[in-house]
Motif scaffolding. Structure first.
Motif, PDB file in Angstrom:
ATOM      1  N   TYR A  26       0.618 -47.725  -5.516  1.00  0.00           N
ATOM      2  CA  TYR A  26       1.434 -48.840  -6.007  1.00  0.00           C
ATOM      3  C   TYR A  26       1.954 -48.548  -7.413  1.00  0.00           C
ATOM      4  O   TYR A  26       3.109 -48.837  -7.733  1.00  0.00           O
ATOM      5  CB  TYR A  26       0.613 -50.140  -5.963  1.00  0.00           C
ATOM      6  N   LYS A  27       1.105 -47.963  -8.241  1.00  0.00           N
ATOM      7  CA  LYS A  27       1.520 -47.616  -9.608  1.00  0.00           C
ATOM      8  C   LYS A  27       2.665 -46.610  -9.596  1.00  0.00           C
ATOM      9  O   LYS A  27       3.541 -46.640 -10.461  1.00  0.00           O
ATOM     10  CB  LYS A  27       0.326 -47.078 -10.399  1.00  0.00           C
ATOM     11  N   ALA A  28       2.675 -45.743  -8.595  1.00  0.00           N
ATOM     12  CA  ALA A  28       3.767 -44.768  -8.465  1.00  0.00           C
ATOM     13  C   ALA A  28       5.106 -45.459  -8.223  1.00  0.00           C
ATOM     14  O   ALA A  28       6.172 -44.883  -8.487  1.00  0.00           O
ATOM     15  CB  ALA A  28       3.467 -43.798  -7.332  1.00  0.00           C
ATOM     16  N   GLU A  29       5.049 -46.708  -7.744  1.00  0.00           N
ATOM     17  CA  GLU A  29       6.269 -47.495  -7.506  1.00  0.00           C
ATOM     18  C   GLU A  29       6.483 -48.557  -8.584  1.00  0.00           C
ATOM     19  O   GLU A  29       7.283 -49.485  -8.403  1.00  0.00           O
ATOM     20  CB  GLU A  29       6.177 -48.171  -6.131  1.00  0.00           C
ATOM     21  N   GLY A  30       5.727 -48.445  -9.685  1.00  0.00           N
ATOM     22  CA  GLY A  30       5.892 -49.387 -10.794  1.00  0.00           C
ATOM     23  C   GLY A  30       5.213 -50.725 -10.594  1.00  0.00           C
ATOM     24  O   GLY A  30       5.571 -51.719 -11.235  1.00  0.00           O
ATOM     25  N   ILE A  31       4.216 -50.765  -9.694  1.00  0.00           N
ATOM     26  CA  ILE A  31       3.513 -52.016  -9.391  1.00  0.00           C
ATOM     27  C   ILE A  31       2.043 -51.879  -9.774  1.00  0.00           C
ATOM     28  O   ILE A  31       1.348 -50.984  -9.290  1.00  0.00           O
ATOM     29  CB  ILE A  31       3.636 -52.372  -7.893  1.00  0.00           C
ATOM     30  N   ASN A  32       1.573 -52.777 -10.625  1.00  0.00           N
ATOM     31  CA  ASN A  32       0.157 -52.824 -10.994  1.00  0.00           C
ATOM     32  C   ASN A  32      -0.508 -53.852 -10.087  1.00  0.00           C
ATOM     33  O   ASN A  32      -0.648 -55.019 -10.439  1.00  0.00           O
ATOM     34  CB  ASN A  32       0.000 -53.204 -12.470  1.00  0.00           C
ATOM     35  N   LEU A  33      -0.886 -53.407  -8.877  1.00  0.00           N
ATOM     36  CA  LEU A  33      -1.489 -54.312  -7.888  1.00  0.00           C
ATOM     37  C   LEU A  33      -2.973 -54.459  -8.194  1.00  0.00           C
ATOM     38  O   LEU A  33      -3.706 -53.478  -8.257  1.00  0.00           O
ATOM     39  CB  LEU A  33      -1.296 -53.760  -6.472  1.00  0.00           C
ATOM     40  N   ARG A  34      -3.400 -55.692  -8.425  1.00  0.00           N
ATOM     41  CA  ARG A  34      -4.803 -55.963  -8.752  1.00  0.00           C
ATOM     42  C   ARG A  34      -5.474 -56.673  -7.583  1.00  0.00           C
ATOM     43  O   ARG A  34      -5.070 -57.765  -7.209  1.00  0.00           O
ATOM     44  CB  ARG A  34      -4.889 -56.837 -10.021  1.00  0.00           C
ATOM     45  N   TRP A  35      -6.497 -56.025  -7.026  1.00  0.00           N
ATOM     46  CA  TRP A  35      -7.229 -56.590  -5.895  1.00  0.00           C
ATOM     47  C   TRP A  35      -8.344 -57.503  -6.386  1.00  0.00           C
ATOM     48  O   TRP A  35      -9.093 -57.160  -7.288  1.00  0.00           O
ATOM     49  CB  TRP A  35      -7.818 -55.467  -5.037  1.00  0.00           C
ATOM     50  N   HIS A  36      -8.476 -58.667  -5.764  1.00  0.00           N
ATOM     51  CA  HIS A  36      -9.538 -59.617  -6.100  1.00  0.00           C
ATOM     52  C   HIS A  36     -10.362 -59.900  -4.843  1.00  0.00           C
ATOM     53  O   HIS A  36      -9.820 -60.326  -3.822  1.00  0.00           O
ATOM     54  CB  HIS A  36      -8.950 -60.924  -6.633  1.00  0.00           C
ATOM     55  N   ASP A  37     -11.666 -59.640  -4.925  1.00  0.00           N
ATOM     56  CA  ASP A  37     -12.573 -59.943  -3.814  1.00  0.00           C
ATOM     57  C   ASP A  37     -12.828 -61.439  -3.738  1.00  0.00           C
ATOM     58  O   ASP A  37     -13.170 -62.063  -4.751  1.00  0.00           O
ATOM     59  CB  ASP A  37     -13.918 -59.231  -4.003  1.00  0.00           C
ATOM     60  N   TYR A  38     -12.670 -61.997  -2.548  1.00  0.00           N
ATOM     61  CA  TYR A  38     -12.953 -63.417  -2.320  1.00  0.00           C
ATOM     62  C   TYR A  38     -14.132 -63.528  -1.350  1.00  0.00           C
ATOM     63  O   TYR A  38     -13.959 -63.541  -0.139  1.00  0.00           O
ATOM     64  CB  TYR A  38     -11.706 -64.131  -1.777  1.00  0.00           C
ATOM     65  N   HIS A  39     -15.326 -63.610  -1.926  1.00  0.00           N
ATOM     66  CA  HIS A  39     -16.537 -63.694  -1.118  1.00  0.00           C
ATOM     67  C   HIS A  39     -16.594 -65.018  -0.346  1.00  0.00           C
ATOM     68  O   HIS A  39     -17.260 -65.110   0.677  1.00  0.00           O
ATOM     69  CB  HIS A  39     -17.776 -63.560  -2.007  1.00  0.00           C
ATOM     70  N   GLY A  40     -15.889 -66.038  -0.846  1.00  0.00           N
ATOM     71  CA  GLY A  40     -15.870 -67.346  -0.185  1.00  0.00           C
ATOM     72  C   GLY A  40     -14.895 -67.423   0.971  1.00  0.00           C
ATOM     73  O   GLY A  40     -14.807 -68.453   1.640  1.00  0.00           O
ATOM     74  N   GLY A  41     -14.138 -66.334   1.210  1.00  0.00           N
ATOM     75  CA  GLY A  41     -13.278 -66.270   2.387  1.00  0.00           C
ATOM     76  C   GLY A  41     -11.985 -67.055   2.285  1.00  0.00           C
ATOM     77  O   GLY A  41     -11.432 -67.291   1.206  1.00  0.00           O
ATOM     78  N   THR A  42     -11.514 -67.497   3.433  1.00  0.00           N
ATOM     79  CA  THR A  42     -10.176 -68.068   3.576  1.00  0.00           C
ATOM     80  C   THR A  42      -9.953 -69.331   2.745  1.00  0.00           C
ATOM     81  O   THR A  42      -8.913 -69.477   2.103  1.00  0.00           O
ATOM     82  CB  THR A  42      -9.896 -68.361   5.068  1.00  0.00           C
ATOM     83  N   GLY A  43     -10.899 -70.245   2.776  1.00  0.00           N
ATOM     84  CA  GLY A  43     -10.728 -71.488   2.012  1.00  0.00           C
ATOM     85  C   GLY A  43     -10.560 -71.222   0.535  1.00  0.00           C
ATOM     86  O   GLY A  43      -9.725 -71.843  -0.144  1.00  0.00           O
ATOM     87  N   GLN A  44     -11.332 -70.280   0.008  1.00  0.00           N
ATOM     88  CA  GLN A  44     -11.247 -69.926  -1.406  1.00  0.00           C
ATOM     89  C   GLN A  44      -9.909 -69.247  -1.715  1.00  0.00           C
ATOM     90  O   GLN A  44      -9.307 -69.483  -2.769  1.00  0.00           O
ATOM     91  CB  GLN A  44     -12.412 -69.005  -1.765  1.00  0.00           C
ATOM     92  N   MET A  45      -9.435 -68.419  -0.779  1.00  0.00           N
ATOM     93  CA  MET A  45      -8.140 -67.757  -0.983  1.00  0.00           C
ATOM     94  C   MET A  45      -6.978 -68.746  -0.934  1.00  0.00           C
ATOM     95  O   MET A  45      -6.012 -68.628  -1.698  1.00  0.00           O
ATOM     96  CB  MET A  45      -7.937 -66.666   0.055  1.00  0.00           C
ATOM     97  N   CYS A  46      -7.057 -69.714  -0.035  1.00  0.00           N
ATOM     98  CA  CYS A  46      -6.012 -70.750   0.027  1.00  0.00           C
ATOM     99  C   CYS A  46      -5.911 -71.465  -1.318  1.00  0.00           C
ATOM    100  O   CYS A  46      -4.812 -71.730  -1.818  1.00  0.00           O
ATOM    101  CB  CYS A  46      -6.319 -71.750   1.138  1.00  0.00           C
ATOM    102  N   LYS A  47      -7.060 -71.750  -1.906  1.00  0.00           N
ATOM    103  CA  LYS A  47      -7.091 -72.391  -3.226  1.00  0.00           C
ATOM    104  C   LYS A  47      -6.458 -71.465  -4.271  1.00  0.00           C
ATOM    105  O   LYS A  47      -5.692 -71.913  -5.127  1.00  0.00           O
ATOM    106  CB  LYS A  47      -8.541 -72.713  -3.594  1.00  0.00           C
ATOM    107  N   GLY A  48      -6.770 -70.166  -4.177  1.00  0.00           N
ATOM    108  CA  GLY A  48      -6.205 -69.199  -5.111  1.00  0.00           C
ATOM    109  C   GLY A  48      -4.688 -69.117  -5.023  1.00  0.00           C
ATOM    110  O   GLY A  48      -3.994 -69.007  -6.040  1.00  0.00           O
ATOM    111  N   LEU A  49      -4.145 -69.190  -3.806  1.00  0.00           N
ATOM    112  CA  LEU A  49      -2.693 -69.182  -3.618  1.00  0.00           C
ATOM    113  C   LEU A  49      -2.070 -70.463  -4.175  1.00  0.00           C
ATOM    114  O   LEU A  49      -1.051 -70.419  -4.872  1.00  0.00           O
ATOM    115  CB  LEU A  49      -2.346 -69.046  -2.130  1.00  0.00           C
ATOM    116  N   ARG A  50      -2.687 -71.583  -3.875  1.00  0.00           N
ATOM    117  CA  ARG A  50      -2.165 -72.871  -4.346  1.00  0.00           C
ATOM    118  C   ARG A  50      -2.111 -72.942  -5.875  1.00  0.00           C
ATOM    119  O   ARG A  50      -1.161 -73.481  -6.453  1.00  0.00           O
ATOM    120  CB  ARG A  50      -3.031 -74.022  -3.830  1.00  0.00           C
ATOM    121  N   GLU A  51      -3.140 -72.391  -6.520  1.00  0.00           N
ATOM    122  CA  GLU A  51      -3.245 -72.493  -7.983  1.00  0.00           C
ATOM    123  C   GLU A  51      -2.605 -71.320  -8.714  1.00  0.00           C
ATOM    124  O   GLU A  51      -2.592 -71.291  -9.951  1.00  0.00           O
ATOM    125  CB  GLU A  51      -4.726 -72.633  -8.366  1.00  0.00           C
TER     126      GLU A  51
END
Length: 284
Positions: A26-51
């Motif tokens: 991704y960096k080779a294409e000028g993108i600093n993609l940062r991965w975040h582990d969501y141990h709480g799964g889908t519900g926690q990720m939905c909250k992350g997208l909303r916020e």
């Protein structure tokens, strides 16, 4: 370099993301993609997208469909894993419950309301002709560690989670699996916040091209089975079985499949109405 945040569960399904990040693709294409582990799964990720904590998510199909209809301003841009998720139905090792009939009307441990573990409890109940109002109770346990504690302490009675992820806990005598419940649709999709998508469509397209190049050849990566077994502390034979059952996708989820997902969720009273295909997906 543009920073983009993406979330997903820290499980073997997402090893392809780790590999592409490690390779600096991704960096080779000028993108600093940062991965975040969501141990709480889908519900926690939905909250992350909303916020706005994350811009993208690799997320369970049924969970994001439910949350978009509930007001999450995001769209599905691609199917990630075409095959269904095989949910193991687990009880504590010393539990008195021996089969699925025994857990009817008992407390299901769920990571949070709206999560996959919550929604699939309804699917399992329907599969076994239970009364969806009387035979389902829930205990919120947040994540896998919470499930271990909850089932061991008797705060919940059974727990549904991806069966290969929980297999080491079965092998170690912490959980006992009494059944399986495959999701009736492709299990993971990639979703993006509407606001982010509006201004960064080209970057999203680049990210998908990179990950798709890896997932399309994932099973042919030398010693990939051993890499997964070591990284996720799984038995080699379990990893090989999982690889044989799992198919990735590089396409947008189709209208027929999304209608099927909505039909099921509507029947289970998980969504109040069905939405048009165009309001759930974005074709890049």
């Amino acid at each position: 370099m543009k920073k983009i945040n993406i979330g997903g569960v820290p499980e073997h399904f997402n090893l392809a993301w780790y590999l592409t990040l490690k390779n600096g693709e991704y960096k080779a294409e000028g993108i600093n993609l940062r991965w975040h582990d969501y141990h709480g799964g889908t519900g926690q990720m939905c909250k992350g997208l909303r916020e706005g904590d994350i811009d993208m998510a690799v997320i369970l199909t049924e969970g994001i469909v439910k949350d978009i209809i509930a007001g999450n301003p995001s769209k599905i841009v691609q199917t990630y894993t075409q095959s269904p998720l095989i949910w193991g139905i687990h009880v504590a090792a010393d539990s008195e419950f021996k089969n699925i009939d025994d857990i009817k009307g008992t407390r299901a441990a769920i990571s949070r309301y709206g999560s996959g573990s919550h929604l699939m409890a309804y699917v399992n109940a329907k599969n076994n002709d239970w009364n969806l109002e009387k035979d389902l109770e829930f205990s919120v346990i947040k994540n896998l560690d919470g499930a271990i504690e909850g089932l061991t302490n008797g705060d919940a009675d059974y727990f549904m989670w991806e069966k290969f992820t929980t297999k080491p806990l079965v092998d170690d005598g912490i959980f006992r699996r009494i059944g399986n419940c495959p999701s009736p649709w492709p299990c993971f999709v990639i979703a993006v916040r509407d606001e982010f998508l509006k201004h960064n469509e080209e970057d999203v397209r680049t990210i998908l091209e990179i990950i798709n190049n890896t997932t399309s050849e994932f099973k042919n990566i030398p010693s990939i089975d051993r890499t997964i077994a070591n990284r996720y502390e799984q038995e080699l034979e379990d990893v090989r079985e999982w690889l044989s059952l799992t198919e990735w996708s590089q396409e947008l989820i189709d209208k027929k499949t999304l209608n099927h997902v909505q039909d099921e969720l509507l029947h289970l009273n998980i969504i109040p109405e069905k939405w048009d295909y165009k309001d759930l997906v974005y074709k890049l």
